[in-house]
Design an enzyme around this catalytic site. Structure first.
Site, mmCIF file in Angstrom:
data_model
loop_
_atom_site.group_PDB
_atom_site.id
_atom_site.type_symbol
_atom_site.label_atom_id
_atom_site.label_comp_id
_atom_site.label_asym_id
_atom_site.label_seq_id
_atom_site.Cartn_x
_atom_site.Cartn_y
_atom_site.Cartn_z
ATOM 1 N N ASN A 103 -26.488 -37.871 -0.408
ATOM 2 C CA ASN A 103 -25.700 -39.079 -0.672
ATOM 3 C C ASN A 103 -25.437 -39.856 0.608
ATOM 4 O OD1 ASN A 103 -25.280 -39.363 -3.421
ATOM 5 N ND2 ASN A 103 -23.538 -37.964 -3.478
ATOM 6 N N HIS A 129 -25.960 -43.357 -3.059
ATOM 7 C CA HIS A 129 -25.583 -42.734 -4.334
ATOM 8 C C HIS A 129 -26.676 -42.860 -5.394
ATOM 9 C CE1 HIS A 129 -21.476 -41.607 -3.311
ATOM 10 N NE2 HIS A 129 -21.357 -42.777 -2.681
ATOM 11 N N ASP A 167 -21.346 -31.950 -8.028
ATOM 12 C CA ASP A 167 -22.603 -31.206 -7.984
ATOM 13 C C ASP A 167 -22.448 -29.795 -8.522
ATOM 14 O OD1 ASP A 167 -21.035 -30.233 -5.982
ATOM 15 O OD2 ASP A 167 -22.559 -30.300 -4.404
ATOM 16 N N ASP A 222 -23.446 -24.243 -7.914
ATOM 17 C CA ASP A 222 -22.965 -25.262 -6.984
ATOM 18 C C ASP A 222 -24.098 -25.601 -6.011
ATOM 19 O OD1 ASP A 222 -20.375 -26.655 -5.922
ATOM 20 O OD2 ASP A 222 -21.391 -25.856 -4.148
ATOM 21 N N ASP A 274 -27.802 -39.763 -7.507
ATOM 22 C CA ASP A 274 -27.820 -39.683 -8.977
ATOM 23 C C ASP A 274 -29.175 -39.197 -9.483
ATOM 24 O OD1 ASP A 274 -25.235 -40.565 -9.003
ATOM 25 O OD2 ASP A 274 -25.725 -42.638 -9.573
#
Length: 482
Positions: free
Chosen positions: A369, A374, A404, A361, A378
């Site tokens: 973000n 975004h 994530d 994680d 990405d």
């Protein structure tokens, strides 16, 4: 030499074509019977000159195929020089099966082969449409043969001569269909494609006119013949000729029902015409059916092969999309769950000594973000996926669960130092479009060995609990007020 720029207007070339056509036809009329072959030879030399200069100047890409095409044009010029009265005296289209006829067919084949090789990149973008157009054009040659050429052939014509002219006509019609299809695509290459299309049409007109007056001087046949050479000569002069071999978007496809309807009608043409000829007692019916069918079959097989390849590619794409994450290219949640079940089954059978799950994680991903958007987020996920793939072993399965969260399945009883290597790799700064970005990672592990009872939910739950324990250890502890 200098050459028209790609942005230059095409109208000067069109004016040149009209001037040369008018001058050639007038010169042909004024030259008299003895001088007309000289006029035809000069005009036949014009495409050899323009194509050779276009290749030498680099205006045409893919030189080798175009050199083959120029070889075909040069062979046509040689035939005009060796047999100067071939068109003048009405031998064109007379199906004599002599050296001139064989040379003419060989020249057509050589030019068309070179052109097809050069246009392959352009054709490959619309392979299905090109094959369909070739089928339609080839089948359209049947009516031309039945209604125009075969009834006007000389009674002394040989079977070999009929086969030669029939094949030549059908090939030209098939190529005409291909050129017509490619000429419908918008862009700079449309004008050169129309010039090649015009040359093909005029050649068919010359053959048709020549057949109607076989053995006699036919000025119409000669006129069409010269105009075909001039249309061929201007094709490489047009500013858009450089784009002829460039890949491009295909023409708008017809709907499935409309396309099938046209193909059905086209493929039925030659058998129906042959049936009518048989009922009339014509000896050429079997020739049309046999030759036409033999030329259609390879195109139909090619079309079926293309459709099969298209279906296989679509199936592979769907299979990949069903098992892979679209953003990162890693395996998706559905696939990794199936892999864990398969690994547990191997474990229970004793085929594996153990398995290990590593639940990863990311730490600090949400601020990326929020701050950069975004798109940068990405990019960060894609970079993480690439680093996970780089540090894991070939037998490990790496998946993105969503957001994530990532999961690594190792078919081994021990993860070794894999968790440490993953942490070191992911904490390195990532060079993204917004600049260097850093994230952390918390890893929870869970494993099972052969002989131990375990299921997928239990393993994932243990890895998740271990991961959250690590998260809690990373949080700063609150201080008690004095």
């Amino acid at each position: 030499m200098g050459w028209p720029r790609a942005t230059a207007p095409a109208w000067p070339v069109h004016v040149l074509l009209l001037v040369c056509a008018a001058a050639g036809l007038i010169a042909y009329e004024l030259a008299g019977h003895a001088g007309r072959p000289v006029v035809q030879t000069v005009i036949a030399a014009s495409p050899v000159l323009t194509w050779a200069l276009a290749i030498a100047s680099g205006h045409l890409g893919h030189r080798r195929p175009w050199l083959i095409a120029v070889g075909g044009i040069a062979l046509l010029l040689a035939a005009q020089i060796v047999w100067p009265g071939y068109v003048r005296d009405g031998h064109l289209g007379a199906a004599e099966f002599g050296p001139a006829d064989l040379t003419l067919s060989a020249a057509h084949g050589l030019f068309l082969a070179g052109t097809a090789m050069a246009l392959w990149r352009r054709m490959s973008e619309d392979a299905g449409g090109i094959v369909d157009a070739a089928l339609l054009g080839l089948c359209a040659g049947g009516p031309m043969w039945v209604w125009l050429i075969e009834p006007n052939l000389s009674p002394q014509v040989t079977n070999a001569g009929q086969v030669l002219i029939l094949v030549d006509v059908l090939v030209l019609c098939g190529v005409l269909g291909c050129f017509a299809r490619m000429a419908t695509v918008p862009g700079p290459a449309r004008a050169p494609m129309l010039a090649l299309l015009s040359s093909c049409v005029l050649t068919l007109f010359a053959i048709g006119a020549g057949v109607t007056t076989a053995g006699q001087e036919n000025r119409w046949s000669a006129a069409f013949w010269m105009l075909a050479f001039l249309a061929l000569a201007v094709a490489p002069l047009l500013p858009g000729a450089y784009a002829v071999t460039a890949s491009t978007c295909s023409a708008a496809p017809a709907t499935g029902a409309a396309r099938l309807g046209w193909l059905t009608a086209a493929l039925s043409t030659n058998p129906l015409l042959a049936a009518v000829q048989i009922l009339r007692g014509s000896d050429s019916a079997n020739l049309l059916l046999a030759i036409g069918t033999l030329m259609v079959i390879p195109l139909v097989v090619l079309r079926i092969r293309w459709l099969t390849g298209q279906r296989e590619r679509a199936e592979r794409t769907l299979a990949h999309q069903a098992s892979h994450d679209e953003l990162t290219g890693l395996r998706n949640r559905r696939h990794i769950m199936g892999e864990i079940d398969a690994a547990l089954a191997e474990l229970h059978r004793g085929d594996l000594a153990g398995i290990t799950l590593l639940l990863c994680d990311l730490d600090g991903f949400k601020p990326i973000n929020d701050r950069y958007g975004h798109l940068v987020g990405d990019q960060a996920l894609q970079s993480v996926a690439a680093r996970l793939t780089a540090v894991t072993a070939p037998g490990d399965t790496v998946a993105r669960l969503g957001g994530d969260e990532f999961l690594v399945l190792r078919r081994d009883g021990s993860a070794g130092d894999l968790a440490e290597r993953i942490g070191d790799a992911l904490r390195e700064p990532m060079d993204l479009s917004a600049g260097p970005v850093t994230v952390g990672v918390t890893i929870g592990t869970a494993g099972a060995r052969s002989g131990e009872p375990a299921d997928r939910e239990t393993l994932i739950g243990r890895a998740d609990a271990d991961m959250y324990t690590g998260k809690a250890a990373h949080r700063p502890k609150a201080t008690q007020p004095a």
